[in-house]
Design an enzyme around this catalytic site. Structure first.
Site, PDB file in Angstrom:
ATOM      1  N   ARG A 152      -3.614 -11.864   3.304  1.00  0.00           N
ATOM      2  CA  ARG A 152      -4.883 -11.373   2.771  1.00  0.00           C
ATOM      3  C   ARG A 152      -5.036 -11.824   1.330  1.00  0.00           C
ATOM      4  NH1 ARG A 152      -8.181  -7.632   4.184  1.00  0.00           N
ATOM      5  NH2 ARG A 152      -9.550  -9.310   3.585  1.00  0.00           N
ATOM      6  N   HIS A 176      -7.591  -8.088  -2.800  1.00  0.00           N
ATOM      7  CA  HIS A 176      -8.877  -7.439  -2.544  1.00  0.00           C
ATOM      8  C   HIS A 176      -8.814  -5.950  -2.827  1.00  0.00           C
ATOM      9  CE1 HIS A 176      -6.648  -6.808   1.199  1.00  0.00           C
ATOM     10  NE2 HIS A 176      -7.373  -5.710   1.351  1.00  0.00           N
ATOM     11  N   TYR A 207      -0.922 -10.086   0.405  1.00  0.00           N
ATOM     12  CA  TYR A 207       0.161  -9.644   1.291  1.00  0.00           C
ATOM     13  C   TYR A 207      -0.031 -10.247   2.682  1.00  0.00           C
ATOM     14  CZ  TYR A 207      -3.384  -6.247   2.769  1.00  0.00           C
ATOM     15  OH  TYR A 207      -4.541  -5.661   3.218  1.00  0.00           O
ATOM     16  N   HIS A 245     -10.769  -2.492  -1.497  1.00  0.00           N
ATOM     17  CA  HIS A 245     -11.700  -1.902  -0.529  1.00  0.00           C
ATOM     18  C   HIS A 245     -12.682  -1.001  -1.275  1.00  0.00           C
ATOM     19  CE1 HIS A 245      -9.310  -2.974   3.104  1.00  0.00           C
ATOM     20  NE2 HIS A 245      -8.298  -2.913   2.264  1.00  0.00           N
ATOM     21  N   TYR A 275       0.832  -1.208   0.000  1.00  0.00           N
ATOM     22  CA  TYR A 275       0.000   0.000   0.000  1.00  0.00           C
ATOM     23  C   TYR A 275       0.863   1.253   0.000  1.00  0.00           C
ATOM     24  CZ  TYR A 275      -4.260  -2.556   1.326  1.00  0.00           C
ATOM     25  OH  TYR A 275      -5.364  -3.374   1.360  1.00  0.00           O
TER      26      TYR A 275
END
Lengths: 242, 206
Positions: free
Chosen positions: A157, A160, A147, A162, A108
């Protein structure tokens, strides 16, 4: 014409409960007393509205909205598209849809993310758009990477995106996550599994949509979003005493 | 067999996670991408009424401030009108009544500037005391939490408010009342949200 009434009650057995011990952070962040149930009134059936002055057309193109001129984000190019509907299957037009995600390597762009996968200099990781008159929305982005995260020692995870959606009323406000068909990490994720019903989890998995794919260019996934519906006022009761 | 109802099910909620800022407040995540971020100016420049500041913190079950929380606020203008097509009446040009509030990453403190909302007339003839609706999301919160902030100096209106009066335990009603203070001549309301414990804030299933 029927007058719109209150929204259907949110099905709290369909959504994840607040206290989900396998997702450890929820333990100290979950209220323990019962919520007070409130019938919809003016403060609940109203909510913010947004227009095309609030956003720019490029905001929905994550491959280019943070890229240097002539460059683009690295990763599997995807279109994420679908409709925002209510529980009556009625499209919700002109509603704001915002997304954020990791880059193709699972990193991120956030000052608190220290994962060793590199930042992509041409990828910001956020986008936003308004649905059209048919409730339709679309984004272009790269498929995010999986990640690791600290929960149990070895949690990953699933890929995905959000998603934040408004609808027309503050009681419809929703944040969720969109997963991708075929990802074996979905079934193993403690955050996914906060949702008790497998049928509800299925609603969070975007389906490969070859018809919307642009040949030799970009693959597509379809993801419809359903917000709370509302009933119509069929009979008006006169207030007591009148 | 019976006929089938053809309603859809609502998309289930998932936590906003620790990186909610990337999507909803990218400046706080550490980068500049949009022409304008949304929700920073709740009342706009033309709003009538008393300018106030609201400050607070969200505290977890260990007693620690939550540093990665995001709140959204929703309120009427000083005349009790919401900026929404279903609410009759006009609001000032530029008044949206909606805001996004993020915490300081080091302290968990948050704050926002707005105007004090007016009482809202309800269709049944009752009146809602001035309040700001809050929606709270963070890592570890699976479904956004809804609560309301009322004002300490609205004693009479609060006592008649139909929502406050739904709360059976009078002590718990106090968790919704922001405390009034003054700083440099400006009114500041303090509102602490507690997610657990004996003083747990009242949350609403709306």
């Amino acid at each position: 014409m029927l007058k719109p009434g209150p929204f259907y009650q949110r099905d709290r057995e369909w959504h994840p409960p607040a206290h989900t011990p396998n997702y450890k952070t929820s333990v100290s962040r979950s209220p323990q007393y019962s919520m007070i149930s409130l019938e919809n009134n003016v403060s609940e059936i109203t909510g913010p509205t947004f227009g095309h002055n609030d956003i720019d057309p490029l905001d929905k193109d994550l491959i280019y909205n943070y890229a240097k001129s002539g460059e683009s984000a690295i990763g599997e190019r995807i279109i994420l598209h679908g409709r925002v509907l209510d529980e009556n299957a009625k499209p919700i037009p002109n509603t704001l849809v915002e997304i954020w995600q990791a880059n193709a390597g699972g990193r991120y762009r956030h000052k608190k993310d220290t994962y060793l996968a590199p930042i992509d200099p041409n990828f910001g990781g956020c986008g936003r758009t308004l649905t059209d008159e048919n409730g339709y929305y679309y984004f272009r982005t790269v498929k995010p990477g999986a990640y690791p995260w600290r929960n149990w020692v070895n949690n990953w995870r699933p890929a995905h995106i959000h998603m934040s959606i408004f609808g027309t009323a503050f009681c419809q406000r929703l944040i969720t996550q969109c997963y991708f068909e075929g990802d074996p990490l979905i079934a193993k994720c403690p955050i996914v599994n906060t949702i008790p019903d497998p049928a509800a989890i299925e609603l969070l998995v975007a389906k490969l949509d070859l018809n919307a794919t642009i040949p030799l260019d970009t693959i597509a996934y379809k993801f419809d979003i359903v917000l709370r519906g509302r009933r119509s006022t069929l009979f008006e009761n006169r207030p007591e005493g009148n | 067999m019976t006929q089938q109802l053809d309603y859809l099910k609502e998309t289930p909620s998932q936590t906003a996670g620790p990186y909610v800022h990337i999507g909803l407040a990218p400046g706080a995540a550490g980068f500049d991408i949009y022409r304008q971020e949304l929700g920073w100016d709740i009342a706009g420049p033309n709003a009538r009424g008393e300018r106030i500041r609201v400050e607070g913190v969200v505290i977890d079950g260990m007693g620690s401030p939550i540093k990665d929380v995001m709140l959204e606020t929703w309120q009427a203008n000083s005349e009790g009108i919401y900026a929404h097509p279903e609410h009759t009446g006009d609001v000032e040009d530029g008044f949206r009544g909606w805001g996004r509030v993020i915490t300081d990453f080091d302290t968990g403190e948050w704050g926002f500037d707005t105007v004090k909302p007016g009482p809202v007339k309800l269709p049944d003839g009752k009146v809602s005391a001035p309040h700001i609706s809050l929606w709270i999301v963070a890592r570890g919160i699976n479904v956004g939490l809804q609560t309301r902030l009322y004002f300490e100096d609205e004693t009479e209106a609060n006592a008649a408010d139909p929502v406050i009066n739904l709360i059976e335990w009078e002590k718990r009603r106090q968790t919704l009342i922001a405390r009034k203070t003054e700083r440099d001549g400006k009114t500041v309301y303090r509102f602490e949200v507690k997610l657990q414990g004996p003083d747990e804030t009242v949350f609403f299933d709306i």
